[in-house]
Enzyme design. Structure first.
Site, PDB file in Angstrom:
ATOM      1  CB  VAL A   1       4.264 -33.543  16.909  1.00  0.00           C
ATOM      2  CG1 VAL A   1       2.842 -33.004  16.887  1.00  0.00           C
ATOM      3  CG2 VAL A   1       4.289 -34.829  15.211  1.00  0.00           C
TER       4      VAL A   1
ATOM      5  N   PRO B   1      11.164 -34.340  28.394  1.00  0.00           N
ATOM      6  CG  PRO B   1      12.156 -36.348  28.068  1.00  0.00           C
ATOM      7  CD  PRO B   1      10.832 -36.359  28.338  1.00  0.00           C
TER       8      PRO B   1
ATOM      9  N   PRO C   1       4.403  -1.431  -9.353  1.00  0.00           N
ATOM     10  CG  PRO C   1       6.112  -2.969 -10.268  1.00  0.00           C
ATOM     11  CD  PRO C   1       5.262  -2.592  -8.596  1.00  0.00           C
TER      12      PRO C   1
ATOM     13  CG  ASP D   1      -2.655   7.482  -9.625  1.00  0.00           C
ATOM     14  OD1 ASP D   1      -4.329   8.986  -9.422  1.00  0.00           O
ATOM     15  OD2 ASP D   1      -2.565   8.142  -8.898  1.00  0.00           O
TER      16      ASP D   1
ATOM     17  CE  LYS E   1     -10.782   9.360 -19.231  1.00  0.00           C
ATOM     18  NZ  LYS E   1     -10.877   8.080 -20.300  1.00  0.00           N
TER      19      LYS E   1
ATOM     20  N   GLY F   1      -0.030   3.313  -8.397  1.00  0.00           N
ATOM     21  CA  GLY F   1       0.981   3.037  -8.955  1.00  0.00           C
ATOM     22  C   GLY F   1       1.920   3.358  -7.651  1.00  0.00           C
ATOM     23  N   GLY F   2       2.932   2.129  -7.729  1.00  0.00           N
ATOM     24  CA  GLY F   2       4.269   1.846  -7.057  1.00  0.00           C
ATOM     25  C   GLY F   2       3.858   1.780  -5.459  1.00  0.00           C
ATOM     26  CG  ASP F   3       4.634   3.287  -1.031  1.00  0.00           C
ATOM     27  OD1 ASP F   3       4.712   2.503  -0.412  1.00  0.00           O
ATOM     28  OD2 ASP F   3       5.087   4.434  -0.122  1.00  0.00           O
TER      29      ASP F   3
ATOM     30  CG  MET G   1       7.323  11.297 -12.190  1.00  0.00           C
ATOM     31  SD  MET G   1       6.546  11.918 -10.779  1.00  0.00           S
ATOM     32  CE  MET G   1       7.067  12.535  -9.066  1.00  0.00           C
TER      33      MET G   1
END
Length: 414
Positions: A26, A46, A177, A200, A222, A253-255, A337
């Site tokens: 506890v 103790p 991802p 993105d 856009k 996207g991703g990092d 890519m």
């Protein structure tokens, strides 16, 4: 007559004497919160569990190694009684009552003057859930309510709007991802609090569908560029909306820092004097191969992996990649890519000495419902990508790990 409900209150214990009697399971569960509250903790017991003993060794509390004695609760602000000795617990509880010390008893909640709520935390908010009376106490139900509220705050399904004036700022969020479940908890929460989201094309699209109707969603692809370069236009959009006092999320996207131009945006915001929070994301360079059953490292097969951008061909003078050096590495090569350049990349690697039989896997739309994997070798990958009509986004994995399957045993060599 119905029992009166407990009165909830938050105790500020910084520097104040707190006495804990007992050092079993506890106490082990309760002590971290008391330590985090900055309490001056005096533990009397103790013996202690190894974890509690480690807290004492680290100087996080003062441990007196003996059983409870009358007077131990003198000058205490708060007491936690959690020994296995019922008589000692009762005596200590009576002492706490006499000295008007708020006291929690682990063995008898009815005899306590205070109860410990089920607590959780989310971004500076503490959620504390108490049962209204002792007779109806159900710790599991209370904990379940706590968990549901905290999870809702963390993942954005439970939104509490801020009514104070917010400091203009931008959150640069890595969306992962593609699978919306793979965004971080913090990223999802910031999305839920956003006024404007600039996304993105490769950001998790399903997350945008979850946003409330008042949120303005801007497709970064856009944005009208006019006389500006694309990245400069995005930077300007971030700055413009933040200066309007809006909570802006830049969803990538991703990092954000793995081929995401995240630092360029952070630098632009810093120059404009706008605060920016960066929330890392799960990179597709690791997660997509994993989702396709490919470990980027594996004992006895590959001790390293290298992530390379393939958006510039090896023979292009703008390329910063030492392809000849990569051809000599024995580990895994992950190319992002690089779908339209894979022919030139494969030829360059083979010319540098990498075997034509080296296994290659191309994973398209990884972690999404449209995910598919195409296998080849370094010699055949270019024609295979064309024949299978592989389109971006796709992650290319080159190396022996491609042939590792779930039932494969580690090789003897290390």
């Amino acid at each position: 007559m119905a029992e009166n409900p407990a009165y909830p209150v938050g105790l500020r214990l910084t520097g104040r004497r707190v006495v804990v009697l007992g050092a079993g399971q506890v106490a082990q569960r309760r002590l971290p919160a008391l330590i985090a509250a900055g309490a001056d903790i005096h533990l009397v017991s103790p013996a202690a569990t190894p974890s509690v003993e480690a807290m004492a060794d680290a100087g996080e509390l003062t441990w007196t190694r003996r059983p409870y004695e009358p007077g131990d609760l003198a000058d205490a602000w708060y007491a936690l009684i959690a020994t296995s000795d019922t008589g000692a617990n009762a005596a200590a509880s009576a002492e706490a009552e006499a000295h008007r010390v708020w006291c929690v008893r682990s063995d008898d909640a009815d005899a306590a003057t205070a109860w410990t709520p089920a607590t959780g935390h989310s971004e500076g908010v503490t959620v504390a859930v108490l049962t209204t009376n002792a007779k109806g106490r159900d710790p599991r139900h209370t904990a379940a309510i706590r968990d549901a509220v905290v999870e809702g705050l963390r993942d954005g399904t439970l939104v509490a709007p801020h009514h104070r004036t917010r400091t203009p700022g931008v959150a640069l969020v890595g969306g992962g991802p593609g699978d919306p479940d793979l965004i971080t908890v913090r990223g999802r929460r910031l999305l839920a609090e956003a006024d404007v989201v600039i996304a993105d094309r490769l950001g998790p699209r399903d997350l945008l569908a979850e946003l409330p109707p008042h949120v303005e969603v801007i497709d970064a692809a856009k944005i009208p560029y006019g006389r500006f370069m694309a990245q400069e236009a995005i930077n300007n959009a971030l700055i413009e909306h933040a200066r309007q006092g809006k909570a802006v999320v830049r969803l990538k996207g991703g990092d954000p820092y793995v081929y995401g131009r995240g630092m360029e945006e952070v630098q632009a915001l810093a120059e404009a004097g706008i605060a920016c929070t960066v929330v890392p994301g799960i990179s597709s360079s690791i997660s997509v191969p994993g989702a396709a059953g490919i470990p980027v490292t594996h004992r006895g097969v590959a001790h390293d992996f290298t992530v390379v951008s393939g958006h510039i061909a090896p023979d292009d003078e703008r390329s910063l990649v030492d392809w000849a050096a990569l051809a000599k590495l024995r580990g895994t090569l992950v190319i992002l890519m690089g779908v339209d350049k894979i022919g030139a990349i494969a030829r360059t690697l083979m010319a540098g000495g990498k075997s034509a039989d080296t296994p290659v896997a191309v994973v398209q739309e990884g972690t999404t419902a449209a995910q598919r994997r195409v296998d080849a070798t370094l010699a055949t990958v270019a024609e295979t990508v064309l024949a299978e009509n592989v389109k971006p986004p796709a992650v290319i994995v080159i190396g022996e790990v491609v042939t590792v399957c779930p039932d494969s045993s580690p090789r003897a060599s290390e």
